[in-house]
Design a protein around this motif. Structure first.
Motif, PDB file in Angstrom:
ATOM      1  N   HIS A   1     -31.977 -17.095 -28.564  1.00  4.97           N
ATOM      2  CA  HIS A   1     -32.615 -16.510 -27.415  1.00  4.97           C
ATOM      3  C   HIS A   1     -31.879 -16.481 -26.305  1.00  4.97           C
ATOM      4  CE1 HIS A   1     -37.098 -17.082 -29.003  1.00  4.97           C
ATOM      5  NE2 HIS A   1     -36.317 -16.455 -29.994  1.00  4.97           N
TER       6      HIS A   1
ATOM      7  N   TYR B   1     -36.761 -18.807 -19.204  1.00  4.43           N
ATOM      8  CA  TYR B   1     -37.702 -18.778 -18.007  1.00  4.43           C
ATOM      9  C   TYR B   1     -38.179 -20.232 -17.773  1.00  4.43           C
ATOM     10  CZ  TYR B   1     -38.205 -14.361 -20.132  1.00  4.43           C
ATOM     11  OH  TYR B   1     -38.106 -13.058 -20.752  1.00  4.43           O
TER      12      TYR B   1
ATOM     13  N   TYR C   1     -35.848 -16.633 -13.833  1.00 11.99           N
ATOM     14  CA  TYR C   1     -35.695 -15.906 -15.188  1.00 11.99           C
ATOM     15  C   TYR C   1     -34.095 -15.907 -15.270  1.00 11.99           C
ATOM     16  CZ  TYR C   1     -34.977 -11.445 -17.664  1.00 11.99           C
ATOM     17  OH  TYR C   1     -34.635 -10.560 -18.485  1.00 11.99           O
TER      18      TYR C   1
ATOM     19  N   ALA D   1     -39.442 -21.391 -21.226  1.00 15.60           N
ATOM     20  CA  ALA D   1     -39.968 -20.499 -22.356  1.00 15.60           C
ATOM     21  C   ALA D   1     -38.632 -19.743 -22.612  1.00 15.60           C
ATOM     22  CB  ALA D   1     -40.935 -19.700 -21.705  1.00 15.60           C
ATOM     23  N   SER D   2     -38.485 -19.482 -23.763  1.00 17.72           N
ATOM     24  CA  SER D   2     -37.270 -18.551 -23.962  1.00 17.72           C
ATOM     25  C   SER D   2     -37.864 -17.236 -24.967  1.00 17.72           C
ATOM     26  CB  SER D   2     -36.281 -19.136 -24.837  1.00 17.72           C
ATOM     27  OG  SER D   2     -36.739 -19.619 -26.169  1.00 17.72           O
ATOM     28  N   SER D   3     -36.940 -16.226 -24.962  1.00 16.84           N
ATOM     29  CA  SER D   3     -37.549 -14.933 -25.708  1.00 16.84           C
ATOM     30  C   SER D   3     -36.106 -14.371 -26.318  1.00 16.84           C
ATOM     31  CB  SER D   3     -38.069 -14.009 -24.952  1.00 16.84           C
ATOM     32  OG  SER D   3     -37.732 -13.504 -23.897  1.00 16.84           O
TER      33      SER D   3
ATOM     34  N   ASP E   1     -35.407  -9.714 -23.480  1.00 14.06           N
ATOM     35  CA  ASP E   1     -36.042  -9.892 -22.177  1.00 14.06           C
ATOM     36  C   ASP E   1     -37.177  -8.880 -21.935  1.00 14.06           C
ATOM     37  OD1 ASP E   1     -34.843  -7.891 -19.367  1.00 14.06           O
ATOM     38  OD2 ASP E   1     -34.107  -7.791 -21.770  1.00 14.06           O
TER      39      ASP E   1
ATOM     40  N   TYR F   1     -43.174 -14.772 -25.486  1.00 11.03           N
ATOM     41  CA  TYR F   1     -42.286 -15.868 -24.839  1.00 11.03           C
ATOM     42  C   TYR F   1     -42.727 -17.139 -25.716  1.00 11.03           C
ATOM     43  CZ  TYR F   1     -41.796 -12.714 -20.758  1.00 11.03           C
ATOM     44  OH  TYR F   1     -41.964 -11.619 -20.046  1.00 11.03           O
TER      45      TYR F   1
ATOM     46  N   LYS G   1     -47.551  -9.005 -17.956  1.00  8.35           N
ATOM     47  CA  LYS G   1     -45.936  -8.895 -17.747  1.00  8.35           C
ATOM     48  C   LYS G   1     -45.710  -7.878 -16.711  1.00  8.35           C
ATOM     49  CE  LYS G   1     -43.250  -6.809 -20.493  1.00  8.35           C
ATOM     50  NZ  LYS G   1     -42.784  -5.413 -19.241  1.00  8.35           N
TER      51      LYS G   1
ATOM     52  N   LYS H   1     -41.373 -10.722 -15.385  1.00  6.89           N
ATOM     53  CA  LYS H   1     -42.039 -12.088 -15.587  1.00  6.89           C
ATOM     54  C   LYS H   1     -43.541 -12.170 -15.866  1.00  6.89           C
ATOM     55  CE  LYS H   1     -42.545 -12.094 -10.507  1.00  6.89           C
ATOM     56  NZ  LYS H   1     -41.846 -12.382  -9.230  1.00  6.89           N
TER      57      LYS H   1
END
Lengths: 114, 111
Positions: A29, A33, A48, A93-95, A98, A103, B93, B98
């Motif tokens: 990822h 965040y 972020y 959190a990660s994704s 972006d 997330y 979002k 964010k």
């Protein structure tokens, strides 16, 4: 790992002390965040990262808060001169990419400043 | 400023009934919305998402409806179970990437 890992799960510190909170995102990822959640409230955005760089740090409340992600994986949230008002759950959190995907959150670090 | 809020702070339903949790958002430029479930001591858990070019999306026992005209989002849970008891957040979002969360609705399922 299978999920987002945050350590420690709980941290109690004295007012004025320095603390570090760690986040291990899901492997691969690129986006990471940090959020802060007070009791009874929704999470509030802090910062972020996209890769190693902070793409948006507009949520950091003041210059006592700082976060790094030196190798684009693990991130550390650092709080200097802690205050009682900093007490909250800090969520990471990660994704995968972006902005466009759901997330995945860790379980958080509960910080208590006494 | 941007804000996402929920109409009801608490919702109590009977096991087996359907639940509807509502959310209002203020930023008409938001293009992506997510519903999260949060149990005590845990981080938010992704339930379902929807993009602004859709008005409905279905998952397993859950449906999200998006009404862009009135900037309203809802989560429907079919045949609510005790394990559904939790706090539910909608998140919006923004264009900067964010997520902005609402205050949350606490769902309580009575057996």
């Amino acid at each position: 790992g299978a999920g987002v890992s945050q350590t420690p799960s709980n941290k109690v510190t004295e007012k004025g002390k320095y603390v570090e909170l760690r986040c291990d995102p899901i492997s691969g990822h690129t986006a990471l965040y940090w959020y802060r959640q007070s009791l009874g409230q929704g999470p509030e955005f802090l910062i972020y990262f996209q890769g190693t760089g902070a793409a948006d740090d507009s949520g950091l409340p003041n210059d006592r808060f700082f976060a790094v992600r030196p190798e684009g994986s693990v991130s550390t949230l650092k709080i200097q001169r802690t205050e009682r008002g900093d007490s909250a759950v800090y969520l990471c959190a990660s994704s995968l990419v972006d902005r466009s995907y759901g997330y995945t959150f860790g379980s958080g670090t509960r910080l208590t400043v006494v | 400023g941007e804000s996402v809020g929920l109409h009801l702070p608490t919702l109590s339903v009977q096991e087996g009934d359907n639940s509807i949790i509502n959310c209002a958002y203020s930023n008409s430029a938001s293009d992506y919305f997510i519903w999260y479930k949060q149990e005590s001591g845990k981080g938010p858990q992704f339930i379902i998402d929807i993009r602004s070019n859709m008005d409905k999306r279905q998952g397993q026992r859950v449906t999200v409806l998006l009404n862009k005209t009135v900037k309203h989002l809802s989560l429907q849970i079919a045949a609510t179970q005790p394990g559904d008891s939790a706090v539910y957040f909608c998140a919006e979002k923004n264009q900067g990437g964010k997520l902005i969360f609402g205050q949350g609705t606490e769902l309580s399922v009575k057996p």
